[in-house]
Design a protein around this motif. Structure first.
Motif, PDB file in Angstrom:
ATOM      1  N   THR A   3       0.807  -1.218   0.000  1.00 54.60           N
ATOM      2  CA  THR A   3       0.000   0.000   0.000  1.00 54.60           C
ATOM      3  C   THR A   3       0.841   1.269   0.000  1.00 54.60           C
ATOM      4  O   THR A   3       0.303   2.361  -0.076  1.00 54.60           O
ATOM      5  CB  THR A   3      -0.932   0.023   1.220  1.00 54.60           C
ATOM      6  OG1 THR A   3      -0.157  -0.106   2.413  1.00 54.60           O
ATOM      7  CG2 THR A   3      -1.944  -1.110   1.140  1.00 54.60           C
ATOM      8  N   SER A   4       2.162   1.133   0.107  1.00 54.01           N
ATOM      9  CA  SER A   4       3.050   2.295   0.058  1.00 54.01           C
ATOM     10  C   SER A   4       4.166   2.021  -0.936  1.00 54.01           C
ATOM     11  O   SER A   4       4.735   0.927  -0.955  1.00 54.01           O
ATOM     12  CB  SER A   4       3.637   2.574   1.443  1.00 54.01           C
ATOM     13  OG  SER A   4       4.450   3.720   1.397  1.00 54.01           O
ATOM     14  N   PHE A   5       4.466   3.012  -1.768  1.00 48.78           N
ATOM     15  CA  PHE A   5       5.428   2.818  -2.845  1.00 48.78           C
ATOM     16  C   PHE A   5       6.501   3.907  -2.804  1.00 48.78           C
ATOM     17  O   PHE A   5       6.185   5.105  -2.773  1.00 48.78           O
ATOM     18  CB  PHE A   5       4.723   2.866  -4.215  1.00 48.78           C
ATOM     19  CG  PHE A   5       3.656   1.822  -4.389  1.00 48.78           C
ATOM     20  CD1 PHE A   5       3.965   0.591  -4.946  1.00 48.78           C
ATOM     21  CD2 PHE A   5       2.357   2.066  -3.980  1.00 48.78           C
ATOM     22  CE1 PHE A   5       2.987  -0.388  -5.096  1.00 48.78           C
ATOM     23  CE2 PHE A   5       1.369   1.103  -4.132  1.00 48.78           C
ATOM     24  CZ  PHE A   5       1.684  -0.124  -4.694  1.00 48.78           C
ATOM     25  N   ASN A   6       7.761   3.481  -2.816  1.00 48.82           N
ATOM     26  CA  ASN A   6       8.872   4.422  -2.914  1.00 48.82           C
ATOM     27  C   ASN A   6       9.050   4.846  -4.365  1.00 48.82           C
ATOM     28  O   ASN A   6       9.037   4.005  -5.274  1.00 48.82           O
ATOM     29  CB  ASN A   6      10.160   3.793  -2.402  1.00 48.82           C
ATOM     30  CG  ASN A   6      10.151   3.629  -0.896  1.00 48.82           C
ATOM     31  OD1 ASN A   6       9.583   4.449  -0.173  1.00 48.82           O
ATOM     32  ND2 ASN A   6      10.775   2.561  -0.405  1.00 48.82           N
ATOM     33  N   VAL A   7       9.232   6.140  -4.573  1.00 50.58           N
ATOM     34  CA  VAL A   7       9.291   6.701  -5.926  1.00 50.58           C
ATOM     35  C   VAL A   7      10.649   7.324  -6.189  1.00 50.58           C
ATOM     36  O   VAL A   7      11.204   8.036  -5.335  1.00 50.58           O
ATOM     37  CB  VAL A   7       8.196   7.775  -6.120  1.00 50.58           C
ATOM     38  CG1 VAL A   7       8.231   8.311  -7.546  1.00 50.58           C
ATOM     39  CG2 VAL A   7       6.816   7.214  -5.790  1.00 50.58           C
ATOM     40  N   GLY A   8      11.185   7.061  -7.378  1.00 52.64           N
ATOM     41  CA  GLY A   8      12.393   7.722  -7.854  1.00 52.64           C
ATOM     42  C   GLY A   8      12.035   8.606  -9.036  1.00 52.64           C
ATOM     43  O   GLY A   8      11.428   8.133  -9.996  1.00 52.64           O
ATOM     44  N   ASP A  69      10.086   1.420  -5.966  1.00 57.39           N
ATOM     45  CA  ASP A  69       9.011   0.653  -6.606  1.00 57.39           C
ATOM     46  C   ASP A  69       8.545   1.280  -7.916  1.00 57.39           C
ATOM     47  O   ASP A  69       8.145   0.573  -8.842  1.00 57.39           O
ATOM     48  CB  ASP A  69       7.798   0.571  -5.668  1.00 57.39           C
ATOM     49  CG  ASP A  69       8.157   0.025  -4.301  1.00 57.39           C
ATOM     50  OD1 ASP A  69       8.527  -1.154  -4.228  1.00 57.39           O
ATOM     51  OD2 ASP A  69       8.074   0.794  -3.311  1.00 57.39           O
ATOM     52  N   LEU A  70       8.573   2.608  -7.973  1.00 60.26           N
ATOM     53  CA  LEU A  70       8.038   3.346  -9.118  1.00 60.26           C
ATOM     54  C   LEU A  70       9.060   4.368  -9.579  1.00 60.26           C
ATOM     55  O   LEU A  70       9.590   5.137  -8.772  1.00 60.26           O
ATOM     56  CB  LEU A  70       6.739   4.067  -8.714  1.00 60.26           C
ATOM     57  CG  LEU A  70       6.149   5.065  -9.713  1.00 60.26           C
ATOM     58  CD1 LEU A  70       5.628   4.354 -10.956  1.00 60.26           C
ATOM     59  CD2 LEU A  70       5.019   5.881  -9.058  1.00 60.26           C
ATOM     60  N   VAL A  71       9.341   4.362 -10.883  1.00 58.56           N
ATOM     61  CA  VAL A  71      10.258   5.334 -11.475  1.00 58.56           C
ATOM     62  C   VAL A  71       9.460   6.273 -12.365  1.00 58.56           C
ATOM     63  O   VAL A  71       8.682   5.835 -13.214  1.00 58.56           O
ATOM     64  CB  VAL A  71      11.375   4.644 -12.292  1.00 58.56           C
ATOM     65  CG1 VAL A  71      12.191   5.672 -13.079  1.00 58.56           C
ATOM     66  CG2 VAL A  71      12.282   3.844 -11.373  1.00 58.56           C
ATOM     67  N   VAL A  72       9.657   7.571 -12.163  1.00 60.55           N
ATOM     68  CA  VAL A  72       9.041   8.596 -13.005  1.00 60.55           C
ATOM     69  C   VAL A  72      10.125   9.163 -13.911  1.00 60.55           C
ATOM     70  O   VAL A  72      11.092   9.764 -13.427  1.00 60.55           O
ATOM     71  CB  VAL A  72       8.401   9.713 -12.160  1.00 60.55           C
ATOM     72  CG1 VAL A  72       7.814  10.788 -13.065  1.00 60.55           C
ATOM     73  CG2 VAL A  72       7.338   9.143 -11.234  1.00 60.55           C
ATOM     74  N   ILE A  88      11.933  -0.900 -16.207  1.00 63.42           N
ATOM     75  CA  ILE A  88      11.090  -2.105 -16.237  1.00 63.42           C
ATOM     76  C   ILE A  88      11.928  -3.354 -15.975  1.00 63.42           C
ATOM     77  O   ILE A  88      11.548  -4.220 -15.180  1.00 63.42           O
ATOM     78  CB  ILE A  88      10.369  -2.231 -17.595  1.00 63.42           C
ATOM     79  CG1 ILE A  88       9.388  -1.077 -17.797  1.00 63.42           C
ATOM     80  CG2 ILE A  88       9.617  -3.562 -17.677  1.00 63.42           C
ATOM     81  CD1 ILE A  88       8.830  -0.993 -19.199  1.00 63.42           C
ATOM     82  N   LEU A  89      13.083  -3.433 -16.631  1.00 66.71           N
ATOM     83  CA  LEU A  89      13.951  -4.594 -16.452  1.00 66.71           C
ATOM     84  C   LEU A  89      14.485  -4.687 -15.025  1.00 66.71           C
ATOM     85  O   LEU A  89      14.865  -5.771 -14.567  1.00 66.71           O
ATOM     86  CB  LEU A  89      15.111  -4.543 -17.455  1.00 66.71           C
ATOM     87  CG  LEU A  89      14.708  -4.764 -18.919  1.00 66.71           C
ATOM     88  CD1 LEU A  89      15.897  -4.550 -19.849  1.00 66.71           C
ATOM     89  CD2 LEU A  89      14.128  -6.173 -19.118  1.00 66.71           C
ATOM     90  N   ALA A  90      14.507  -3.541 -14.334  1.00 71.97           N
ATOM     91  CA  ALA A  90      14.928  -3.531 -12.928  1.00 71.97           C
ATOM     92  C   ALA A  90      13.758  -3.835 -11.993  1.00 71.97           C
ATOM     93  O   ALA A  90      13.909  -3.787 -10.761  1.00 71.97           O
ATOM     94  CB  ALA A  90      15.546  -2.181 -12.588  1.00 71.97           C
ATOM     95  N   GLY A  91      12.591  -4.135 -12.578  1.00 71.77           N
ATOM     96  CA  GLY A  91      11.441  -4.527 -11.774  1.00 71.77           C
ATOM     97  C   GLY A  91      10.608  -3.383 -11.244  1.00 71.77           C
ATOM     98  O   GLY A  91       9.836  -3.564 -10.292  1.00 71.77           O
TER      99      GLY A  91
END
Length: 355
Positions: A3-8, A69-72, A88-91
């Motif tokens: 329910t919580s996602f770290n963003v780069g 978890d999420l890349v912008v 994507i390849l890094a998951g």
């Protein structure tokens, strides 16, 4: 389900600083952990606004971080494909600033990779949450105009000089107004009307010394509807932003959604009451003139309130399985296909069937 996602966030220029970070940080389930930026003036802003985020000088510091978890991807257009692919390849799940990619082949590869890795990828088509577009969408769906026969949308600017030291003025893949502002106009048209039967386009470089397209006129043809999308850099006195013509009436809308001007001025959504953000002044409300159910209606329609938070709220809900993704990657891919055919049409000076 997490329910919580770290963003780069890769890039803290106009996109990352003005349009991305202020809204993804409004979502309780997103934690902006890292920002990749190298320009001292932008680093300073990032440190003040997001003190808990780590500023890094290379994308690998985000891509290789297992806790992200999420890349912008908010970098220059010609880097979108490679950075999104690596993410994507890094998951990672991925948000790509528009344009999604520079070719449909790149878009197809990213879509397939995301499916293979069971990750979400989407494009940052935030202009679906503009107040004017939300209003236009409601007017069309209401049937107030009868059968719509003509739709024209503009995204005009006035800058009669070339900006120094910016990739946007360089002849690189994905630069120019068709890829830039055109991505928004095309997305909105496809969102409203689906894929066209055929299209024609005129592309021009109008500013002296320019190396990228700074003016376009794109026409999408549907069975009973003509859609015209236009943008230019030499429009000092803007006409209607939207013109809708139906067999019962018309709707004209002037002015640009107020969010961009507010954000560029350094005012964030957290600086004003929630119900005031994205609210248009009455002088920007669209004008309606139509016959509807025996009544002649003439006057203004109050604009819907815009809020780019809607993009990231939908993404979060999709990540936790509570909602369908609003901006599907296949839709982003179709925008690039329209752009490719528009370029072909302009080069060959002919109408092209959509394929």
């Amino acid at each position: 389900m997490k329910t919580s996602f770290n963003v780069g966030l890769i890039g803290f220029g106009l996109s990352g600083r003005v349009f991305q970070a202020p809204f993804l940080t409004l979502i309780e389930g997103f934690n902006l952990k890292k920002i990749r930026e190298t320009r001292p003036e932008n680093i300073k802003i990032a440190q003040v606004r997001y003190p808990e985020a780590q500023i890094v000088n290379h994308s690998d510091a985000i891509l290789q971080d297992a806790t992200i978890d999420l890349v912008v991807v908010a970098s220059s257009s010609h880097t979108h494909f490679e950075l999104a692919k690596q993410a994507i390849l890094a998951g990672k799940h991925v948000v790509v600033e528009k344009p999604f990619t520079t070719t449909t082949a790149e878009a197809d590869e990213l879509i397939q990779l995301a499916k293979d890795q069971q990750r979400i990828i989407t494009a940052f088509q935030n202009r679906r949450w503009d107040s004017d577009f939300k209003t236009v969408r409601k007017v069309i769906n209401s049937g107030l105009l009868g059968n719509l026969v003509e739709y024209e949308a503009h995204f005009d600017r006035f800058r009669n000089f070339l900006k120094p030291d910016t990739w946007k003025e360089e002849n690189l893949p994905g630069t120019g107004m068709l890829y830039d502002l055109g991505s928004h106009l095309i997305d909105q048209a496809l969102c409203l009307f689906g894929l066209p039967q055929e299209l024609s386009c005129q592309l021009k470089i109008q500013r002296e010394g320019g190396r990228v397209i700074d003016n376009f006129r794109l026409m999408l043809q549907y069975p009973d509807l003509r859609v015209t999308l236009r943008a230019g850099m030499l429009v000092r006195e803007a006409g209607p932003r939207y013109t809708l013509l139906g067999d019962q009436g018309s709707f004209l809308k002037y002015g640009l959604d107020v969010q961009e001007e507010t954000l560029v001025a350094g005012i964030l959504p957290t600086n004003m009451p929630e119900d005031e953000w994205g609210k248009e002044p009455e002088e920007l409300w669209g004008r309606l003139n139509t016959d509807y159910q025996g009544l002649h209606l003439l006057g203004k329609i109050e604009s819907e309130r815009g809020h780019y938070k809607g993009f990231y709220q939908n993404l979060y809900n999709a990540l936790v399985g509570e909602e369908e993704l609003e901006i599907k990657p296949e839709q982003a891919r179709n925008i690039i296909r329209v752009i490719e055919l528009a370029i072909q049409s302009s080069q060959e000076k002919r109408t092209i069937s959509f394929s």
